[in-house]
Write a protein that holds these residues in place. Structure first.
Motif, short mmCIF file in Angstrom:
data_model
loop_
_atom_site.label_atom_id
_atom_site.label_comp_id
_atom_site.label_asym_id
_atom_site.label_seq_id
_atom_site.Cartn_x
_atom_site.Cartn_y
_atom_site.Cartn_z
N LEU A 1 29.37 -52.02 -11.46
CA LEU A 1 28.47 -51.39 -10.51
C LEU A 1 27.22 -50.92 -11.22
O LEU A 1 27.31 -50.24 -12.26
CB LEU A 1 29.16 -50.20 -9.84
N THR A 2 26.07 -51.28 -10.70
CA THR A 2 24.83 -50.72 -11.21
C THR A 2 24.00 -50.20 -10.05
O THR A 2 23.86 -50.86 -9.02
CB THR A 2 24.02 -51.76 -12.02
N PRO B 1 30.71 -48.38 -14.49
CA PRO B 1 29.47 -47.84 -13.92
C PRO B 1 28.28 -48.03 -14.85
O PRO B 1 28.40 -47.90 -16.07
CB PRO B 1 29.81 -46.35 -13.75
N MET B 2 27.13 -48.32 -14.27
CA MET B 2 25.87 -48.40 -15.02
C MET B 2 24.74 -47.89 -14.14
O MET B 2 24.86 -47.88 -12.91
CB MET B 2 25.58 -49.84 -15.44
N VAL B 3 23.67 -47.50 -14.79
CA VAL B 3 22.49 -47.03 -14.06
C VAL B 3 21.30 -47.90 -14.45
O VAL B 3 20.92 -47.97 -15.62
CB VAL B 3 22.19 -45.55 -14.37
N CYS B 4 20.76 -48.60 -13.48
CA CYS B 4 19.49 -49.31 -13.57
C CYS B 4 19.39 -50.29 -14.73
O CYS B 4 19.98 -51.36 -14.71
CB CYS B 4 18.36 -48.26 -13.61
N TYR B 5 18.69 -49.89 -15.76
CA TYR B 5 18.27 -50.76 -16.86
C TYR B 5 19.44 -51.32 -17.66
O TYR B 5 19.32 -52.35 -18.32
CB TYR B 5 17.35 -49.93 -17.75
N HIS C 1 15.11 -58.10 -12.15
CA HIS C 1 16.18 -57.16 -12.43
C HIS C 1 17.47 -57.62 -11.76
O HIS C 1 18.56 -57.61 -12.37
CB HIS C 1 15.78 -55.77 -11.93
N LEU C 2 17.37 -58.02 -10.52
CA LEU C 2 18.53 -58.49 -9.78
C LEU C 2 19.14 -59.73 -10.45
O LEU C 2 20.37 -59.88 -10.50
CB LEU C 2 18.13 -58.83 -8.34
N ALA C 3 18.29 -60.59 -10.99
CA ALA C 3 18.78 -61.81 -11.65
C ALA C 3 19.66 -61.47 -12.86
O ALA C 3 20.59 -62.22 -13.18
CB ALA C 3 17.60 -62.68 -12.09
N THR C 4 19.39 -60.35 -13.52
CA THR C 4 20.22 -59.97 -14.66
C THR C 4 21.64 -59.64 -14.20
O THR C 4 22.62 -59.92 -14.92
CB THR C 4 19.63 -58.76 -15.41
N GLY C 5 21.79 -59.05 -13.01
CA GLY C 5 23.12 -58.76 -12.49
C GLY C 5 23.89 -60.03 -12.19
O GLY C 5 25.09 -60.13 -12.46
N PRO D 1 32.90 -59.45 -10.66
CA PRO D 1 31.93 -59.23 -9.58
C PRO D 1 30.99 -58.09 -9.94
O PRO D 1 31.38 -57.13 -10.62
CB PRO D 1 32.81 -58.88 -8.38
N VAL D 2 29.76 -58.21 -9.48
CA VAL D 2 28.72 -57.20 -9.75
C VAL D 2 28.18 -56.68 -8.43
O VAL D 2 27.75 -57.47 -7.58
CB VAL D 2 27.59 -57.78 -10.62
N VAL D 3 28.18 -55.37 -8.29
CA VAL D 3 27.58 -54.71 -7.12
C VAL D 3 26.28 -54.07 -7.60
O VAL D 3 26.30 -53.21 -8.50
CB VAL D 3 28.53 -53.65 -6.53
N PHE D 4 25.17 -54.47 -7.03
CA PHE D 4 23.83 -54.04 -7.45
C PHE D 4 23.20 -53.30 -6.27
O PHE D 4 22.88 -53.90 -5.25
CB PHE D 4 22.99 -55.26 -7.83
#
Length: 506
Positions: free
Chosen positions: A401-402, A378-382, A418-422, A432-435
């Motif tokens: 997951l962010t 789990p991550m939040v935002c930044y 921001h999305l590009a960083t994911g 896999p990354v869920v943004f």
């Protein structure tokens, strides 16, 4: 072109404006435009100006001014965040992006100065590219860290072309891509032979990227959950003022009920997992038993992962991601540990208080292992921005997951950067990354950075997709930023050794 090259040699305000302008041109290569031809033009002219600068002081000034143009243009969208409280901080509006640029632009003085230690030719280009990369990597130590917009991100073009170009990040990370992009941009100015070499290397790069994309793909099975992304599209003014908080909560409940029903209908056999973004719940979820019950009822037996504030003491708060079990009880909590400078964390350089509340960092990254969710980081935002620092040590998850709330930045380049960083983290880590975003854009990337599905900005939407499978360990996921660090350091050392070898041979 000769006239352009002569401008910085003249010095004065024309040369200064030229350097700022070249920095702005370089920013056109960043997501979401990804106009890559702008980078070799701007970077090549900047490099030439540094090489012919009459003094070290002039070279340092050119580096600083190029950095001011690049970062101000690349971060223009920061102004939108100030506009959400413009009645209090109207006077900050002209200084938002330039103010941040002022703090990080001096790092571009490093390659501008160091490259002059060796004569012109490939050693100087190597030293420039290596020292640029090392200075850029040092941004993680600025305040709470600000590694936004590394030049390696210019390769994140939309669609399959970008997918191919970013595959080497699995080996060398986005910072390694930065090194290669800078070196190639300078080499294109070095004559026909150098251009031919760049084209050959680009062909090999793309060939390997194509091979990696299409070979040894791990297919997901029915044991992977169906991810139900709920994008409620709540305006930032409403988030801050809590206007219509009940209507916001009710909207998320209704979307959740609809999303779970659709997931079970279109993806039978995949257990649904619902994800709400940051700021979705307008209260303190860990203290509100009735709200948790209502969420459980809406989710109809599916677990829900969502953002909520949490008390950390008198006048202090955590920005948290909370996992609710099928019956509504709290299974796990994660407190954001990397805070946004000037947004959640006030550096000492600010002579005033910009933040409405005191956010405190959590203890650090962790991995949840939950019965109906699986192993998730789990991550939040930044926090997704930090290359090599998105997985808890020794606790590799099956997916990342962010949750975020980019409504602060409007319909600008900010949410898309921001999305590009994911997308880049997915390739680096082989996961896999869920943004999930409150107002957009939300997306799901597979373990090779391919877009499995995304929402539109500013739309109330559901996105339902089966979670892709994780890949095996990548080189970067094992060694982290030590890979690009060693690449840049070795290039710099080779340049210096070659300089002294030539000097001794004379």
């Amino acid at each position: 072109m000769k006239a352009l090259c002569s401008l910085p040699q003249q010095g004065g305000w024309r040369g200064a404006l030229f350097m700022v302008g070249m920095g702005c041109v370089a920013a056109l290569a960043l997501p979401p435009l990804c106009f890559i031809p702008a980078l070799p033009v701007a970077l090549g002219l900047f490099y030439r100006a540094v090489c012919v600068a009459p003094t070290w002081r002039r070279a340092a000034l050119w580096g600083f001014l190029f950095g001011m143009g690049f970062h101000t243009a690349g971060l223009y969208w920061l102004t939108n965040a100030v506009l959400t409280r413009v009645h209090e901080f109207w006077w900050v509006v002209p200084f938002a992006a330039p103010g941040v640029a002022l703090l990080i632009a001096p790092l571009i003085m490093v390659p501008a100065l160091l490259c002059r230690l060796v004569p012109e030719g490939w050693p100087r280009m190597l030293l420039f590219a290596g020292s640029w990369t090392l200075a850029d990597m040092a941004r993680v130590f600025y305040f709470s860290g600000f590694p936004w917009n590394p030049l390696g991100s210019v390769l994140e073009l939309p669609g399959r072309v970008g997918d191919v170009l970013i595959q080497p990040a699995a080996l060398i990370g986005v910072d390694g891509l930065t090194f290669m992009v800078v070196l190639a941009s300078l080499a294109l100015w070095q004559g026909r032979g150098a251009v031919t070499s760049v084209c050959v290397c680009a062909g090999l790069w793309c060939g390997w990227g194509l091979w990696r994309l299409d070979h040894n793909i791990v297919r997901a099975d029915h044991s992977n959950p169906a991810i139900v992304i709920v994008q409620g599209n709540v305006a930032e003014d409403d988030v801050l003022e809590r206007d219509g908080a009940y209507a916001q909560f009710e909207s998320y409940l209704q979307l959740t009920t609809k999303g779970v029903a659709e997931a079970r209908a279109i993806l039978p056999g995949h257990r649904p997992v619902v994800v709400w973004p940051e700021s979705a719940f307008p209260g303190l979820l860990d203290e509100d038993e009735e709200a948790r019950r209502l969420i459980a009822v809406a989710a109809a037996g599916a677990p829900v992962l969502l953002g909520s504030d949490r008390r950390a003491g008198k006048g202090r708060w955590y920005n948290s991601l909370i996992a609710l079990a099928a019956d509504g009880h709290i299974e796990a909590m994660y407190d954001k540990s990397r805070l946004v400078p000037f947004g959640e964390y006030e550096p000492w350089v600010l002579p005033f208080h910009l933040l409405p509340a005191v956010i405190v960092p959590g203890p650090g990254l962790k991995t949840w292992d939950l019965p109906l969710v699986g192993r998730v980081g789990p991550m939040v935002c930044y926090e997704i921005v930090f290359s090599g620092s998105v997985v808890a040590r020794g606790q590799r998850p099956d997916w990342l997951l962010t949750i975020s709330n980019d409504a602060w930045y409007g319909n600008s380049a900010g949410p898309r950067q921001h999305l590009a960083t994911g997308r880049m983290r997915a390739v680096e880590e082989g996961l896999p990354v869920v943004f999930v975003n409150n107002r957009g854009i939300s997306a799901l990337y597979d373990a090779r950075g391919r877009d499995v599905g995304h929402t539109r900005w500013g739309k109330e939407q559901l996105l339902i997709r089966p979670l892709p499978a994780a890949e095996g360990w990548t080189l970067f996921s094992i060694m982290g930023r030590s890979v690009p660090y060693m690449l840049a350091l070795m290039a710099s050392m080779v340049a210096i050794v070659e300089h002294y070898r030539r000097k001794w041979a004379e």
